[in-house]
Enzyme design. Structure first.
Site, mmCIF file in Angstrom:
data_model
loop_
_atom_site.group_PDB
_atom_site.id
_atom_site.type_symbol
_atom_site.label_atom_id
_atom_site.label_comp_id
_atom_site.label_asym_id
_atom_site.label_seq_id
_atom_site.Cartn_x
_atom_site.Cartn_y
_atom_site.Cartn_z
ATOM 1 N N SER A 69 58.478 47.616 45.922
ATOM 2 C CA SER A 69 58.890 46.944 47.242
ATOM 3 C C SER A 69 57.882 46.504 47.911
ATOM 4 O O SER A 69 57.106 45.369 47.257
ATOM 5 C CB SER A 69 59.866 47.688 48.060
ATOM 6 O OG SER A 69 60.459 47.119 49.051
ATOM 7 N N GLU A 124 70.152 43.482 43.443
ATOM 8 C CA GLU A 124 69.352 43.435 44.739
ATOM 9 C C GLU A 124 69.055 42.009 45.399
ATOM 10 O O GLU A 124 69.034 41.071 44.499
ATOM 11 C CB GLU A 124 68.139 44.263 44.844
ATOM 12 C CG GLU A 124 66.813 43.684 43.518
ATOM 13 C CD GLU A 124 65.735 44.452 43.682
ATOM 14 O OE1 GLU A 124 65.042 44.570 44.851
ATOM 15 O OE2 GLU A 124 65.588 45.070 42.548
ATOM 16 N N HIS A 137 67.820 47.902 44.590
ATOM 17 C CA HIS A 137 66.416 48.053 44.781
ATOM 18 C C HIS A 137 65.898 49.252 44.630
ATOM 19 O O HIS A 137 66.253 50.371 44.863
ATOM 20 C CB HIS A 137 66.337 47.580 46.388
ATOM 21 C CG HIS A 137 64.890 47.255 46.706
ATOM 22 N ND1 HIS A 137 64.235 46.222 46.520
ATOM 23 C CD2 HIS A 137 64.254 48.198 47.712
ATOM 24 C CE1 HIS A 137 63.064 46.323 47.140
ATOM 25 N NE2 HIS A 137 62.971 47.335 47.722
#
Length: 298
Positions: A144, A239, A269
């Protein structure tokens, strides 16, 4: 079809969205880290060593190569996460690669805005080089926000005259800070937590009111990726950040960088957080381990 074990990740994100909507999101860092880390099983035969004087943790699998290192950059939207929330995930990855890993903390927003996180990551990289670890024996990785940092840290380091590492393994990377990717619409009802307004809000918290979402040290999509080592990207099919991964892969290819993109259908995610629990996460971690060993010269 997604495994029942991977449902833990979806439930984790769904609980987070509910907490945001109800205004009950826990801001206690220690408790938040614990709940995040609960997704990941404790891998066997791994030692964790504090680094004196640094907010970092050595992750040392038994029989790991001592002269190869993964520099691990945790996710959390630049407002959360730590070396503790992600230590087990990075330990699974270090075991799969057969190398040591250095998991670091970096200053979090809103108390610390850009460029504090990327500068802290560069400082950790410089420290590794000062420990006589050759740059060609270092690979950056992260999920991320940390996935984006795995690229922007290279650009920042190069601008300061440092050599580039061997490569990078960003997974579910956050690189589209304007949230303009089509998957924000196509996966709107599939993503259990993220949506366009949330992501844009986090982006502005990072850069501050006078910052730019197109700063190349914020978003590598606006940086010069020419000359970077090979990049291996993983992303979940459900996601909203799916197109972040696709845009990064496209930008790397246009710059002549060797890039591989693996999409995992029906995954959320950072589904890799379920390592040791879900077969999809274990598969993803093993793929990264196999990919990175020759990049590191093993």
């Amino acid at each position: 079809m997604a495994s029942k074990e991977s449902e833990a990740v979806r439930q984790h994100w769904a609980a987070g969205r509910k907490a945001v909507e109800q205004g009950t999101l826990d801001t206690d860092q220690e408790l938040t880290d614990h709940r995040w880390a609960e997704l990941t099983t404790e891998p066997p035969n791994v030692d964790y060593l504090a680094v004196p004087g640094r907010e970092a943790l050595w992750i040392v699998p038994h029989n790991a190569a001592s002269d190869r290192v993964l520099l691990c950059l945790h996710g959390g939207g630049f407002v959360g996460g730590s070396r503790y929330s992600h230590r087990k995930l990075f330990a699974h990855l270090a075991r799969a690669a057969g190398v040591r890993a250095l998991a670091i903390d970096y200053p979090l927003a809103p108390g610390h805005t850009h460029p504090a996180p990327v500068d802290a990551a560069v400082d950790a990289y410089r420290w590794l080089l000062d420990q006589d670890i050759a740059p060609e024996h270092i690979v950056f990785t992260g999920d991320s926000a940390g996935g984006g940092l795995a690229i922007t840290t290279q650009l920042r380091a190069r601008s300061l005259g440092l050599p580039l590492p061997a490569g990078a393994m960003p997974f579910s990377p956050w690189v589209d800070f304007e949230a303009i990717g089509a998957s924000y619409d196509s996966n709107r009802d599939r993503d259990a937590y993220f949506h366009r307004d949330l992501v844009r809000g986090l982006a502005w918290i990072l850069v501050g009111p006078d910052g730019s979402l197109r700063d190349p040290f914020v978003s590598p999509l606006y940086g010069d990726l020419t000359g970077l080592g090979p990049i291996y990207i993983q992303v979940g099919g459900d996601e909203v950040l799916l197109d972040d991964a696709r845009q990064l892969a496209e930008a790397a290819e246009k710059a002549g960088v060797e890039v591989r993109l693996d999409l995992f259908p029906e995954m959320q995610h950072t589904f890799q957080m379920a390592a040791g629990r879900a077969p999809e996460a274990d598969d993803a971690v093993q793929r990264m381990g196999r990919w990175v060993r020759p990049v590191l010269g093993l």
